[in-house]
Scaffold this active site. Structure first.
Site, PDB file in Angstrom:
ATOM      1  N   ASP A 574      42.517  43.716  41.892  1.00 21.56           N
ATOM      2  CA  ASP A 574      42.786  43.193  40.498  1.00 21.56           C
ATOM      3  C   ASP A 574      44.056  43.533  39.637  1.00 21.56           C
ATOM      4  OD1 ASP A 574      40.205  42.455  41.215  1.00 21.56           O
ATOM      5  OD2 ASP A 574      39.784  41.433  39.382  1.00 21.56           O
ATOM      6  N   HIS A 575      44.073  44.808  39.221  1.00 25.10           N
ATOM      7  CA  HIS A 575      45.160  45.338  38.720  1.00 25.10           C
ATOM      8  C   HIS A 575      46.373  45.256  39.602  1.00 25.10           C
ATOM      9  CE1 HIS A 575      42.755  47.417  35.646  1.00 25.10           C
ATOM     10  NE2 HIS A 575      41.819  47.345  36.433  1.00 25.10           N
TER      11      HIS A 575
END
Length: 840
Positions: A574-575
């Site tokens: 995600d990041h």
């Protein structure tokens, strides 16, 4: 005719990344920059980096497509003069060479910037130019250890498990590209160059599974410190122990492999319950919630395992989709080459590898309907000497009135942020950090799951981390008036961010094809699990399923344990995906200043993972069966692994990567017998005797703490890093010295929150982010309606009364309940107390 231009055309970059950071230049070259490898006459050392095929480095091939190669003998006066002559035509210099390499040749930063004052010099080092570990050397495993990822990877009761490939180094390269483009954009306004101190380890701590960043919705509002146990997750159910959220992402064996399931919300559980049949004992409504099922998860998973074991992966995935249950096959790497979805998205490309052609992922994303990736082959040594006489036309000029270097790079840029959970929220936060006006659009009926918490806090800690610095506008996009207001906002906006299931923006009438007629300069970026087009585009976007469907889960496994999967609690990618999107958007902004046109960015989380594994996929296509779970022992040299140290569950990564480091390790271990043994003097010899050598290293480590092992190894130039836990991370002297942490004052949290600083350790032109609290839902509706939409108070009141606009309360506060306090304490919240005590 189809537009074949690329966003970064006209930008010239010199690439000295031999030891580290080659992926940074590759991504910028994919986006159209002229990236020139500056090589010694014999070529870069990384041209011999394993794995090799037919004498060619597959790693070098994968990381240097689309680049040019210029040879300069910088040890000679003539070579140095040629470089200084070339320098004024260069925008960015990427220095990922050996420490002090250029300085030792008389080409220090001051000399280079004197030759070209507007040069952007991006220094890419393992630990940065400042801080206690600035002289340390690192490898993939060392970065995993000191970036805190290792402490949470694997299973409780076993050794920590290194993730596959070069995940740390590859993801850090994308953050380096983000920094390079931010500095380039800022230079257009401030008119000066910069020295950018970029640390790979800082990036790893921010991108992979950040200790102080946004956690996923499964954390139920807790910080990473509170959600993660002291060691690796307990993925077997043990009475009396708090079950790990990893148990909510179970892997089940079936007739032809394995599948992973993500049953999270009540609707999904009801569908799964129906699939299990009418007679199972978990029909009661108390099992609708995650917490209720967790306490019986061992028995529930046993029922599912029995249901699944005789069916094929395809049957299970098909049935799951019909029932609306998130499920994915654990893909095998070779299966992905012929996957119809990735074929439709033109993911894989054919490249030359020695005398044969291999397949590898072409590039991270699609833009304006085409793949942004491989165009030209990896260059031969010195193939492009003509660049010495060719000066590219610069695409942008500084603004006539130069602004103060105190300006935030993205001031004046407006973003409509419809992103949710981590990947969506984090992307908008990156732009807010850099000064953009990020307006988060929210609606009570379709809220951001990241706001959820055990205590009902309206601004949960994960939401605060992902949405700091934003404004919140309550708007009903399912009403005609709401769509009209959205279109009015688009007229005054630069960027629209979404990460809905593909097709959602079309159904709402806010897709790029519609919006570009309202604002031809609009840039729309859509992120999803599998991308916006393709047969599987509407696959549910859960990170564990994405990891499974890309083969990452299967590779992230203990080789000696068939069900020993180690990725249960991570929120990767995600990041990282947010950074890939940010790079692409900023490249589009740069292009828009030249052309006036916006565009559409289509990002697939699955494809981001697969591009990180590009070298491994290329090798698998040439050497079938090579892409398997490798565990902790490095394939190409020894001793190179994770070693147990004195104390309970204490570990240190030690990496010998050449003969000199082996001799240095023998010296620090005080083992002249090993040093003089010719059987160990070469890489091949050490690999052949890996087990006996690593046993010797284990014996040496067992009476020393990880800190002692790390310091003694690093003192003689051997890469080593202790397994840093989250409880140590926040008070670590190196991260503190690099000002890695900032404080976020979020009133609803009940305490100051540690949060991350900007993406680069030091810069002369990029100021640190202005850390401002995250908004309550719809807190800024009136302000945005007045300032941007130019509505009167009476008009705003009427729209609120009709439910078109929503108005929140800026004073909302959430008091943590006793139930949550007890739960969080068991999950590890007591670590916060220890950390505060260490701080004094």
């Amino acid at each position: 005719m189809k537009d074949t231009s690329l966003p970064l055309e006209g930008i010239r970059i010199l690439d000295f990344c031999d030891q580290r950071g080659q992926g940074c230049g590759r991504l910028l070259a994919d986006l159209g920059a002229e990236v020139i490898l500056v090589e010694p006459p014999a070529g870069m050392a990384s041209r011999a980096k394993p794995p090799l095929y037919d004498g060619a480095s597959l790693h070098f091939i994968a990381h240097n497509l689309n680049k040019l190669s210029l040879t300069l003998d910088l040890a000679s006066q003539a070579g140095r003069e040629e470089l200084l002559t070339l320098l004024p035509s260069v925008d960015i210099l990427l220095d990922g060479s050996a420490p002090n390499y250029l300085s030792s040749l008389g080409l220090d930063v001051a000399t280079l910037r004197q030759a070209h004052p507007e040069l952007l010099y991006l220094s890419i080092t393992d630990f940065g130019l400042a801080g206690p570990r600035r002289s340390y050397v690192a490898t993939e495993s060392v970065h995993m250890a000191l970036g805190t990822m290792l402490s949470r990877s694997g299973r409780a009761g076993r050794e920590p498990l290194l993730p596959p490939g070069d995940m740390a180094l590859e993801t850090a390269s994308v953050q380096a590209a983000w920094v390079a483009l931010l500095a380039y954009w800022q230079r257009q306004f401030v008119g000066r160059g910069d020295l950018l101190d970029f640390s790979i380890n800082d990036a790893v701590a921010q991108l992979l599974d950040p200790g102080v960043g946004a956690t996923g919705s499964a954390s139920a509002g807790r910080t990473a410190v509170e959600a993660a146990p002291h060691s690796r997750p307990l993925v077997e159910f043990t009475p009396g122990e708090l079950p790990s959220v990893a148990l909510m992402y179970p892997v089940f064996q079936c007739a032809d492999g394995a599948v992973r399931l993500c049953v999270l919300n009540p609707r999904q559980w009801h569908a799964m319950s129906e699939w299990l049949g009418p007679d199972h004992p978990f029909k009661h409504k108390k099992y609708d919630g995650t917490a209720g099922r967790l306490m019986k998860i061992d028995k529930i998973n046993a029922l599912i395992a029995e249901l699944f074991k005789h069916q094929t992966r395809a049957q299970l995935v098909d049935e799951g989709r019909k029932r609306g249950i998130p499920i994915a096959s654990l893909a095998l790497p070779h299966e992905l080459f012929n996957d119809s979805h990735f074929a439709a998205r033109e993911l894989f490309t054919e490249v030359d590898a020695g005398t044969k052609k291999g397949l590898m992922p072409s590039g991270y994303l699609r833009m304006d309907g085409r793949r942004i990736g491989a165009r030209t082959p990896c260059p031969t040594v010195g193939q492009h000497t003509e660049v010495l006489s060719n000066k590219p036309a610069q695409p942008l000029e500084p603004t006539p009135e130069k602004q103060s270097i105190g300006r935030r790079p993205l001031e004046g840029i407006r973003v409509l942020d419809l992103g949710v959970i981590v990947a969506g929220g984090e992307l908008g936060r990156l732009f807010a950090d850099q000064g953009a006006d990020v307006i988060k659009l929210e609606n009570r009926a379709f809220g951001d799951g990241l706001r959820q918490s055990f205590d009902g806090n309206p601004v949960s800690i994960p939401f605060a981390q992902a949405s700091r610095g934003k404004r919140s506008l309550g708007l009903n996009l399912r009403s005609d008036e709401g769509k009209h207001l959205f279109n009015e906002l688009v007229k005054k906006t630069d960027i629209v961010l979404t990460n809905f299931k593909p097709g959602t923006t079309e159904s709402l009438g806010i897709d790029y094809e519609t919006l570009k007629h309202i604002n031809p300069g609009i840039i729309c970026a859509e992120s999803s699990a599998m991308g916006s087009v393709g047969p599987n585009a509407k696959t549910m976007g859960y990170g564990p399923l994405v990891r499974a469907s890309t083969s990452l889960t299967g590779l992230w496994r203990y080789p000696d344990q068939a069900d020993g999967y180690g990725d249960g609690v991570t929120i990767y990618p995600d990041h990282f995906v947010a950074r890939v999107s940010a790079v692409a958007i900023l490249a589009k902004l740069i292009e828009r200043r030249r052309t006036g046109k916006g565009g559409f960015i289509d990002l697939s989380q699955a494809e981001c993972i697969m591009n990180v594994l590009a070298t491994e996929f290329l090798r698998e296509s040439l050497q079938p069966g090579s892409m398997v779970a490798k565990g902790n022992s490095d394939e190409f040299d020894a001793p190179n692994s994770i070693f147990p140290c004195w104390g309970h569950d204490e570990w240190c990564a030690i990496s010998v990567t050449n003969d000199q480091q082996w001799q240095a390790l023998c010296k620090v271990m005080d083992r002249p017998d090993l040093s003089s043994n010719h059987d160990y003097s070469t890489c091949d010899g050490r690999l052949a005797r890996r087990e006996e050598l690593e046993a010797e290293v284990r014996r040496w480590c067992q009476d020393r703490t990880p800190q002692e092992v790390m310091e003694q190894c690093q003192s003689v130039g051997v890469p080593a890093g202790k397994m840093l836990r989250l409880s140590e991370f926040i008070v670590d002297e190196h991260f503190q010295a690099r000002k890695f942490f900032r404080v976020l004052q979020q009133p609803t949290a009940g305490r100051p929150l540690e949060t991350e600083n900007g993406p680069v350790g030091h810069s002369e032109t990029l100021p640190e982010p202005d850390i401002r609290r995250a908004p309550a839902r719809a807190e800024h509706t009136r302000a945005v309606a007045r300032e941007v939409l130019q509505l009167s108070d009476d008009e705003i009141d009427e729209l609120i009364a009709k439910g078109v606009l929503e108005q929140g309360n800026s004073a909302e506060k959430g008091a943590k309940s006793q139930k949550f306090k007890t739960f969080a304490a068991r999950a590890g919240a007591s670590l916060v107390v220890k950390i505060n005590a260490l701080r004094g």
